[in-house]
Enzyme design. Structure first.
Site, PDB file in Angstrom:
ATOM      1  N   LYS A 275       3.513 -16.878  -4.815  1.00  0.00           N
ATOM      2  CA  LYS A 275       3.825 -16.767  -6.245  1.00  0.00           C
ATOM      3  C   LYS A 275       5.028 -17.654  -6.565  1.00  0.00           C
ATOM      4  O   LYS A 275       5.678 -18.169  -5.663  1.00  0.00           O
ATOM      5  CB  LYS A 275       4.112 -15.310  -6.600  1.00  0.00           C
TER       6      LYS A 275
HETATM    7  C1  LIG Z   1      -0.828 -11.755  -4.909  1.00  0.00           C
HETATM    8  C2  LIG Z   1      -1.477 -10.742  -5.766  1.00  0.00           C
HETATM    9  C3  LIG Z   1      -1.372  -9.375  -5.488  1.00  0.00           C
HETATM   10  C4  LIG Z   1      -0.720  -8.842  -4.238  1.00  0.00           C
HETATM   11  O1  LIG Z   1       0.641  -9.163  -4.139  1.00  0.00           O
HETATM   12  P1  LIG Z   1       1.425  -8.816  -2.786  1.00  0.00           P
HETATM   13  O2  LIG Z   1       2.867  -8.905  -3.207  1.00  0.00           O
HETATM   14  O3  LIG Z   1       1.059  -9.865  -1.791  1.00  0.00           O
HETATM   15  O4  LIG Z   1       1.053  -7.453  -2.364  1.00  0.00           O
HETATM   16  C5  LIG Z   1      -1.935  -8.476  -6.380  1.00  0.00           C
HETATM   17  N1  LIG Z   1      -2.591  -8.899  -7.469  1.00  0.00           N
HETATM   18  C6  LIG Z   1      -2.732 -10.204  -7.771  1.00  0.00           C
HETATM   19  C7  LIG Z   1      -3.450 -10.621  -9.014  1.00  0.00           C
HETATM   20  C8  LIG Z   1      -2.185 -11.171  -6.911  1.00  0.00           C
HETATM   21  O5  LIG Z   1      -2.362 -12.484  -7.191  1.00  0.00           O
END
Ligand SMILES: *Cc1c(COP(=O)(O)O)cnc(C)c1O
Length: 369
Positions: free
Chosen positions: A176
Protein backbone atom coordinates in the site's frame (compact mmCIF):
# COMPACT_ATOMS: atom_id res chain seq x y z
CA UNK A 1 4.54 -1.29 -5.71
CA UNK A 2 7.96 -0.45 -4.26
CA UNK A 3 7.70 0.95 -0.71
CA UNK A 4 9.19 4.38 -0.19
CA UNK A 5 11.38 3.87 2.87
CA UNK A 6 14.36 6.05 3.73
CA UNK A 7 16.94 6.88 6.35
CA UNK A 8 14.27 8.77 8.34
CA UNK A 9 12.23 5.59 8.85
CA UNK A 10 15.39 3.65 9.84
CA UNK A 11 16.26 6.37 12.35
CA UNK A 12 12.73 6.47 13.78
CA UNK A 13 12.68 2.69 14.25
CA UNK A 14 16.10 2.83 15.94
CA UNK A 15 14.90 5.61 18.23
CA UNK A 16 11.93 3.48 19.29
CA UNK A 17 14.23 0.56 20.08
CA UNK A 18 16.63 2.76 22.04
CA UNK A 19 13.73 4.24 24.02
CA UNK A 20 13.13 0.78 25.48
CA UNK A 21 9.41 0.97 24.66
CA UNK A 22 8.83 -1.37 21.72
CA UNK A 23 5.30 -2.74 22.31
CA UNK A 24 2.16 -0.62 21.83
CA UNK A 25 2.87 2.67 23.59
CA UNK A 26 3.21 6.43 23.05
CA UNK A 27 4.20 6.20 19.38
CA UNK A 28 1.16 4.08 18.54
CA UNK A 29 -1.04 6.65 20.29
CA UNK A 30 0.51 9.51 18.32
CA UNK A 31 0.27 7.58 15.04
CA UNK A 32 -3.41 6.88 15.71
CA UNK A 33 -4.12 10.56 16.33
CA UNK A 34 -2.19 11.82 13.31
CA UNK A 35 -3.58 9.20 10.93
CA UNK A 36 -7.17 9.77 12.08
CA UNK A 37 -6.73 13.53 11.57
CA UNK A 38 -5.32 12.93 8.09
CA UNK A 39 -8.36 10.92 6.96
CA UNK A 40 -10.88 13.13 8.74
CA UNK A 41 -11.94 10.68 11.47
CA UNK A 42 -12.30 11.40 15.20
CA UNK A 43 -10.54 8.24 16.43
CA UNK A 44 -7.96 5.77 15.15
CA UNK A 45 -7.30 2.35 16.68
CA UNK A 46 -4.10 0.79 15.34
CA UNK A 47 -4.03 -2.94 14.65
CA UNK A 48 -1.62 -5.59 13.40
CA UNK A 49 -3.06 -5.49 9.84
CA UNK A 50 -6.08 -4.46 7.82
CA UNK A 51 -7.25 -8.07 7.97
CA UNK A 52 -7.43 -7.90 11.77
CA UNK A 53 -8.93 -4.39 11.52
CA UNK A 54 -11.77 -5.79 9.38
CA UNK A 55 -12.26 -8.65 11.84
CA UNK A 56 -12.54 -6.20 14.76
CA UNK A 57 -14.97 -4.03 12.78
CA UNK A 58 -17.34 -6.96 12.33
CA UNK A 59 -17.03 -8.04 15.99
CA UNK A 60 -17.72 -4.42 17.00
CA UNK A 61 -20.92 -4.40 14.95
CA UNK A 62 -22.08 -7.71 16.41
CA UNK A 63 -22.05 -9.62 13.13
CA UNK A 64 -22.57 -13.30 13.94
CA UNK A 65 -23.37 -16.75 12.50
CA UNK A 66 -26.54 -16.65 10.41
CA UNK A 67 -25.90 -13.07 9.29
CA UNK A 68 -25.06 -12.23 5.70
CA UNK A 69 -22.48 -9.63 4.76
CA UNK A 70 -22.36 -8.34 1.18
CA UNK A 71 -18.81 -7.99 -0.16
CA UNK A 72 -17.22 -7.63 -3.59
CA UNK A 73 -15.60 -10.80 -4.85
CA UNK A 74 -13.36 -8.43 -6.82
CA UNK A 75 -11.00 -7.69 -3.92
CA UNK A 76 -8.07 -9.10 -2.03
CA UNK A 77 -9.35 -12.26 -0.34
CA UNK A 78 -9.03 -10.78 3.19
CA UNK A 79 -12.23 -8.77 2.61
CA UNK A 80 -14.35 -11.93 2.32
CA UNK A 81 -12.32 -13.88 4.90
CA UNK A 82 -13.12 -11.32 7.62
CA UNK A 83 -16.81 -12.24 7.27
CA UNK A 84 -16.02 -15.89 7.90
CA UNK A 85 -13.91 -15.07 10.99
CA UNK A 86 -17.14 -14.08 12.79
CA UNK A 87 -19.02 -17.09 11.41
CA UNK A 88 -21.19 -15.02 9.08
CA UNK A 89 -21.79 -15.68 5.38
CA UNK A 90 -20.15 -13.59 2.67
CA UNK A 91 -22.50 -12.78 -0.22
CA UNK A 92 -20.70 -11.62 -3.33
CA UNK A 93 -21.91 -8.58 -5.26
CA UNK A 94 -20.73 -7.58 -8.72
CA UNK A 95 -18.85 -4.36 -9.41
CA UNK A 96 -18.94 -1.39 -11.75
CA UNK A 97 -16.72 -1.85 -14.81
CA UNK A 98 -15.10 1.60 -14.62
CA UNK A 99 -14.33 1.78 -10.88
CA UNK A 100 -14.10 -1.89 -9.89
CA UNK A 101 -16.37 -1.09 -6.94
CA UNK A 102 -19.70 -2.40 -5.71
CA UNK A 103 -22.64 -0.04 -6.21
CA UNK A 104 -26.08 0.54 -4.72
CA UNK A 105 -27.58 -1.52 -7.57
CA UNK A 106 -25.20 -4.49 -7.31
CA UNK A 107 -25.65 -4.65 -3.53
CA UNK A 108 -29.42 -4.31 -3.78
CA UNK A 109 -29.66 -7.22 -6.20
CA UNK A 110 -28.08 -9.70 -3.70
CA UNK A 111 -29.46 -8.25 -0.46
CA UNK A 112 -31.79 -10.43 1.64
CA UNK A 113 -33.57 -10.02 5.01
CA UNK A 114 -30.49 -11.63 6.61
CA UNK A 115 -28.10 -8.95 5.30
CA UNK A 116 -26.65 -7.19 8.35
CA UNK A 117 -23.68 -5.40 6.81
CA UNK A 118 -21.88 -4.47 3.63
CA UNK A 119 -18.11 -4.21 3.26
CA UNK A 120 -17.38 -1.78 0.43
CA UNK A 121 -13.82 -1.51 -0.88
CA UNK A 122 -12.09 1.52 -2.38
CA UNK A 123 -10.52 -0.87 -4.87
CA UNK A 124 -6.95 -0.17 -5.84
CA UNK A 125 -7.41 3.34 -4.45
CA UNK A 126 -10.44 4.20 -6.63
CA UNK A 127 -13.05 5.55 -4.21
CA UNK A 128 -16.50 4.00 -4.25
CA UNK A 129 -19.43 6.40 -4.24
CA UNK A 130 -19.41 7.13 -0.50
CA UNK A 131 -22.46 9.42 -0.54
CA UNK A 132 -24.63 6.95 -2.45
CA UNK A 133 -23.59 3.84 -0.51
CA UNK A 134 -23.82 5.42 2.95
CA UNK A 135 -27.29 6.74 2.17
CA UNK A 136 -28.47 3.41 0.76
CA UNK A 137 -27.05 1.45 3.72
CA UNK A 138 -28.85 3.78 6.14
CA UNK A 139 -32.08 3.30 4.23
CA UNK A 140 -31.75 -0.49 4.31
CA UNK A 141 -30.76 -0.48 7.99
CA UNK A 142 -27.47 -2.31 7.39
CA UNK A 143 -23.99 -1.43 8.62
CA UNK A 144 -21.48 -0.14 6.09
CA UNK A 145 -17.86 -1.11 6.77
CA UNK A 146 -15.40 0.68 4.48
CA UNK A 147 -12.37 -1.38 3.45
CA UNK A 148 -9.98 1.49 2.88
CA UNK A 149 -6.88 -0.72 2.75
CA UNK A 150 -5.78 0.93 -0.50
CA UNK A 151 -7.29 4.38 -0.01
CA UNK A 152 -4.85 6.54 1.98
CA UNK A 153 -4.62 9.72 -0.08
CA UNK A 154 -7.72 9.06 -2.21
CA UNK A 155 -10.65 11.47 -2.02
CA UNK A 156 -14.42 11.36 -2.47
CA UNK A 157 -16.62 14.45 -2.72
CA UNK A 158 -13.62 16.66 -1.99
CA UNK A 159 -12.74 14.97 1.29
CA UNK A 160 -10.27 12.21 2.18
CA UNK A 161 -11.71 8.71 1.66
CA UNK A 162 -12.74 7.63 5.15
CA UNK A 163 -14.13 11.01 6.23
CA UNK A 164 -17.67 10.42 7.45
CA UNK A 165 -17.32 6.63 7.50
CA UNK A 166 -18.99 4.89 10.46
CA UNK A 167 -16.15 2.31 10.43
CA UNK A 168 -13.18 2.21 8.05
CA UNK A 169 -10.27 -0.26 7.97
CA UNK A 170 -6.81 0.63 6.63
CA UNK A 171 -3.65 -1.28 5.71
CA UNK A 172 0.01 -0.42 6.11
CA UNK A 173 1.32 -3.48 4.29
CA UNK A 174 4.25 -2.67 1.95
CA UNK A 175 1.96 -3.07 -1.07
CA UNK A 176 0.00 0.00 0.00
CA UNK A 177 1.07 3.64 -0.25
CA UNK A 178 1.92 3.98 3.45
CA UNK A 179 3.72 1.16 5.18
CA UNK A 180 4.75 0.09 8.67
CA UNK A 181 5.96 -3.34 7.50
CA UNK A 182 2.69 -4.90 8.65
CA UNK A 183 -0.04 -2.89 10.28
CA UNK A 184 -3.55 -1.56 10.07
CA UNK A 185 -6.02 0.85 11.62
CA UNK A 186 -9.72 1.15 12.29
CA UNK A 187 -11.04 4.70 12.15
CA UNK A 188 -14.39 5.73 13.65
CA UNK A 189 -16.14 8.92 14.75
CA UNK A 190 -18.03 7.36 17.66
CA UNK A 191 -16.08 7.46 20.96
CA UNK A 192 -17.87 4.38 22.32
CA UNK A 193 -16.86 2.44 19.20
CA UNK A 194 -13.26 3.56 19.68
CA UNK A 195 -13.21 2.43 23.31
CA UNK A 196 -14.63 -0.98 22.48
CA UNK A 197 -12.16 -1.40 19.58
CA UNK A 198 -9.22 -0.61 21.89
CA UNK A 199 -10.45 -3.28 24.27
CA UNK A 200 -11.08 -5.81 21.52
CA UNK A 201 -7.57 -5.47 20.13
CA UNK A 202 -6.01 -5.99 23.57
CA UNK A 203 -7.42 -9.13 25.20
CA UNK A 204 -10.64 -7.43 26.31
CA UNK A 205 -8.79 -5.49 29.03
CA UNK A 206 -10.54 -2.48 30.57
CA UNK A 207 -7.21 -0.61 30.82
CA UNK A 208 -4.42 -0.79 28.26
CA UNK A 209 -1.09 -2.33 29.24
CA UNK A 210 0.58 0.99 28.32
CA UNK A 211 -1.67 2.96 30.72
CA UNK A 212 -1.14 0.36 33.43
CA UNK A 213 2.65 0.70 33.15
CA UNK A 214 2.44 4.49 33.07
CA UNK A 215 0.45 4.66 36.31
CA UNK A 216 2.28 5.31 39.58
CA UNK A 217 -0.29 3.27 41.49
CA UNK A 218 -0.94 -0.44 40.97
CA UNK A 219 -3.82 -0.81 38.48
CA UNK A 220 -5.83 -4.02 38.59
CA UNK A 221 -7.09 -4.70 35.11
CA UNK A 222 -10.22 -6.68 34.33
CA UNK A 223 -10.91 -8.76 31.21
CA UNK A 224 -14.40 -7.83 30.13
CA UNK A 225 -14.87 -10.08 27.13
CA UNK A 226 -13.05 -12.69 25.06
CA UNK A 227 -10.98 -10.67 22.65
CA UNK A 228 -7.74 -10.65 20.68
CA UNK A 229 -4.14 -9.54 20.56
CA UNK A 230 -4.16 -7.40 17.41
CA UNK A 231 -1.77 -4.71 18.64
CA UNK A 232 0.70 -2.68 16.58
CA UNK A 233 4.20 -2.15 18.01
CA UNK A 234 5.78 1.23 18.74
CA UNK A 235 8.56 0.36 16.26
CA UNK A 236 5.94 0.09 13.50
CA UNK A 237 4.20 3.28 14.60
CA UNK A 238 7.52 5.16 14.59
CA UNK A 239 7.95 4.21 10.92
CA UNK A 240 4.32 5.10 10.22
CA UNK A 241 4.73 8.60 11.68
CA UNK A 242 7.51 9.30 9.17
CA UNK A 243 5.48 7.77 6.35
CA UNK A 244 2.54 10.11 7.01
CA UNK A 245 4.72 13.03 5.99
CA UNK A 246 5.49 11.39 2.67
CA UNK A 247 1.87 10.80 1.65
CA UNK A 248 1.04 14.06 -0.15
CA UNK A 249 4.19 13.86 -2.25
CA UNK A 250 3.66 10.18 -3.03
CA UNK A 251 0.09 10.76 -4.20
CA UNK A 252 1.06 13.79 -6.31
CA UNK A 253 3.85 11.82 -7.98
CA UNK A 254 1.61 8.80 -8.68
CA UNK A 255 -1.09 11.01 -10.15
CA UNK A 256 1.35 12.70 -12.49
CA UNK A 257 2.79 9.33 -13.61
CA UNK A 258 -0.79 8.16 -14.22
CA UNK A 259 -1.53 11.25 -16.31
CA UNK A 260 1.55 10.47 -18.41
CA UNK A 261 0.33 6.89 -18.90
CA UNK A 262 -3.07 8.20 -20.00
CA UNK A 263 -1.38 10.41 -22.62
CA UNK A 264 0.89 7.65 -23.90
CA UNK A 265 -1.88 5.02 -24.01
CA UNK A 266 -4.52 7.27 -25.59
CA UNK A 267 -4.07 6.11 -29.18
CA UNK A 268 -3.84 2.37 -28.43
CA UNK A 269 -6.97 0.47 -29.47
CA UNK A 270 -8.69 -1.90 -27.07
CA UNK A 271 -6.99 -0.77 -23.89
CA UNK A 272 -8.91 1.08 -21.17
CA UNK A 273 -6.88 2.53 -18.27
CA UNK A 274 -8.39 3.20 -14.84
CA UNK A 275 -9.36 6.84 -14.20
CA UNK A 276 -10.83 9.08 -11.52
CA UNK A 277 -14.59 8.64 -11.05
CA UNK A 278 -16.75 11.76 -11.36
CA UNK A 279 -17.07 12.17 -7.56
CA UNK A 280 -13.48 11.75 -6.46
CA UNK A 281 -9.80 11.06 -7.03
CA UNK A 282 -7.81 7.86 -6.83
CA UNK A 283 -4.32 7.73 -5.33
CA UNK A 284 -3.52 5.33 -8.22
CA UNK A 285 -2.31 2.68 -5.83
CA UNK A 286 -3.03 0.26 -8.69
CA UNK A 287 -2.85 1.51 -12.26
CA UNK A 288 -4.85 -1.14 -14.05
CA UNK A 289 -5.76 -1.39 -17.73
CA UNK A 290 -8.68 -3.40 -19.05
CA UNK A 291 -8.19 -5.19 -22.36
CA UNK A 292 -11.40 -4.69 -24.30
CA UNK A 293 -11.10 -5.79 -27.90
CA UNK A 294 -7.28 -5.81 -27.68
CA UNK A 295 -5.37 -7.89 -30.26
CA UNK A 296 -3.53 -10.06 -27.70
CA UNK A 297 -4.79 -11.96 -24.64
CA UNK A 298 -4.00 -10.74 -21.14
CA UNK A 299 -1.70 -13.63 -20.32
CA UNK A 300 0.22 -13.16 -23.58
CA UNK A 301 0.58 -9.47 -22.79
CA UNK A 302 1.94 -10.30 -19.33
CA UNK A 303 4.38 -12.83 -20.81
CA UNK A 304 5.64 -10.41 -23.45
CA UNK A 305 6.06 -7.62 -20.89
CA UNK A 306 8.06 -10.01 -18.68
CA UNK A 307 10.28 -11.00 -21.63
CA UNK A 308 10.94 -7.31 -22.22
CA UNK A 309 11.89 -6.75 -18.59
CA UNK A 310 8.60 -5.25 -17.35
CA UNK A 311 7.05 -6.76 -14.24
CA UNK A 312 3.34 -6.10 -14.71
CA UNK A 313 0.89 -8.12 -12.63
CA UNK A 314 -2.43 -9.79 -13.35
CA UNK A 315 -5.50 -7.76 -12.45
CA UNK A 316 -7.14 -7.77 -9.05
CA UNK A 317 -8.28 -11.23 -7.94
CA UNK A 318 -11.84 -12.48 -7.59
CA UNK A 319 -12.39 -14.40 -4.34
CA UNK A 320 -15.26 -16.52 -5.71
CA UNK A 321 -12.87 -18.14 -8.24
CA UNK A 322 -10.50 -19.34 -5.50
CA UNK A 323 -10.63 -22.83 -3.94
CA UNK A 324 -11.29 -21.29 -0.50
CA UNK A 325 -14.73 -20.18 -1.76
CA UNK A 326 -15.55 -23.18 -3.94
CA UNK A 327 -18.35 -24.10 -1.50
CA UNK A 328 -20.28 -20.90 -2.32
CA UNK A 329 -22.52 -20.65 -5.37
CA UNK A 330 -22.29 -16.97 -6.19
CA UNK A 331 -24.82 -14.99 -8.20
CA UNK A 332 -23.65 -14.19 -11.74
CA UNK A 333 -20.64 -11.86 -11.50
CA UNK A 334 -19.98 -11.00 -15.16
CA UNK A 335 -18.19 -7.68 -14.61
CA UNK A 336 -15.99 -9.11 -11.84
CA UNK A 337 -14.96 -12.00 -14.10
CA UNK A 338 -14.32 -9.73 -17.03
CA UNK A 339 -12.15 -7.40 -14.95
CA UNK A 340 -10.16 -10.11 -13.20
CA UNK A 341 -9.49 -12.06 -16.42
CA UNK A 342 -8.85 -9.18 -18.82
CA UNK A 343 -6.98 -6.60 -16.81
CA UNK A 344 -3.39 -6.12 -15.78
CA UNK A 345 -1.62 -3.77 -13.42
CA UNK A 346 1.18 -1.69 -14.93
CA UNK A 347 4.27 -0.71 -12.91
CA UNK A 348 3.72 2.55 -11.02
CA UNK A 349 6.17 3.45 -8.25
CA UNK A 350 8.32 6.35 -7.12
CA UNK A 351 11.35 5.11 -9.07
CA UNK A 352 9.52 4.81 -12.40
CA UNK A 353 11.06 7.10 -15.04
CA UNK A 354 9.63 8.70 -18.18
CA UNK A 355 11.82 6.31 -20.21
CA UNK A 356 10.39 3.30 -18.33
CA UNK A 357 6.86 4.45 -19.15
CA UNK A 358 7.69 4.91 -22.83
CA UNK A 359 9.28 1.46 -22.98
CA UNK A 360 6.24 -0.18 -21.31
CA UNK A 361 3.81 1.58 -23.64
CA UNK A 362 5.89 0.72 -26.72
CA UNK A 363 5.64 -2.98 -25.84
CA UNK A 364 1.86 -2.62 -25.48
CA UNK A 365 1.65 -0.71 -28.77
CA UNK A 366 3.57 -3.50 -30.51
CA UNK A 367 1.05 -6.06 -29.21
CA UNK A 368 -1.93 -3.97 -30.30
CA UNK A 369 -1.44 -4.46 -34.04
C1 LIG B 1 -4.26 -5.38 1.22
C2 LIG B 1 -5.72 -5.47 1.43
C3 LIG B 1 -6.26 -6.03 2.60
C4 LIG B 1 -5.41 -6.70 3.65
O1 LIG B 1 -4.49 -5.84 4.26
P1 LIG B 1 -3.41 -6.45 5.27
O2 LIG B 1 -2.92 -5.23 6.01
O3 LIG B 1 -2.34 -7.07 4.43
O4 LIG B 1 -4.08 -7.40 6.16
C5 LIG B 1 -7.63 -6.00 2.76
N1 LIG B 1 -8.43 -5.48 1.83
C6 LIG B 1 -7.97 -4.95 0.68
C7 LIG B 1 -8.90 -4.35 -0.32
C8 LIG B 1 -6.58 -4.94 0.45
O5 LIG B 1 -6.11 -4.43 -0.72
Amino acid sequence: MIPHLGEEEAQAAADAVRSGWVAQGPRVKQFEQEFAALVGASHGVATSSCTTALHLALVLLGIKPGDEVVVPSFSFIATANAVRYVGATPVFADVDLATGNITVETIDSVRTPRTRAVIAVHQGGVPFDTAALRKAADGWGVHLVEDAACAAGSTAYGQPAGTGAAVAAWSFHPRKLLTTGEGGMVTVDDALFAGRLRRLREHGMNVSAADRHASSQPVLEAYLETAFNYRMTDIQAAIGLVQLGRLPGLVAQRRSLATRYHELLADIEGLVPVRDPAYGQTNYQSFWVLLDGFKTTRDEVLAELATRGVSARRGIMAAHLEPAYADITPPPLPVTERLTRNSLILPLHHKLTADDQEHIVSVLRGLSR
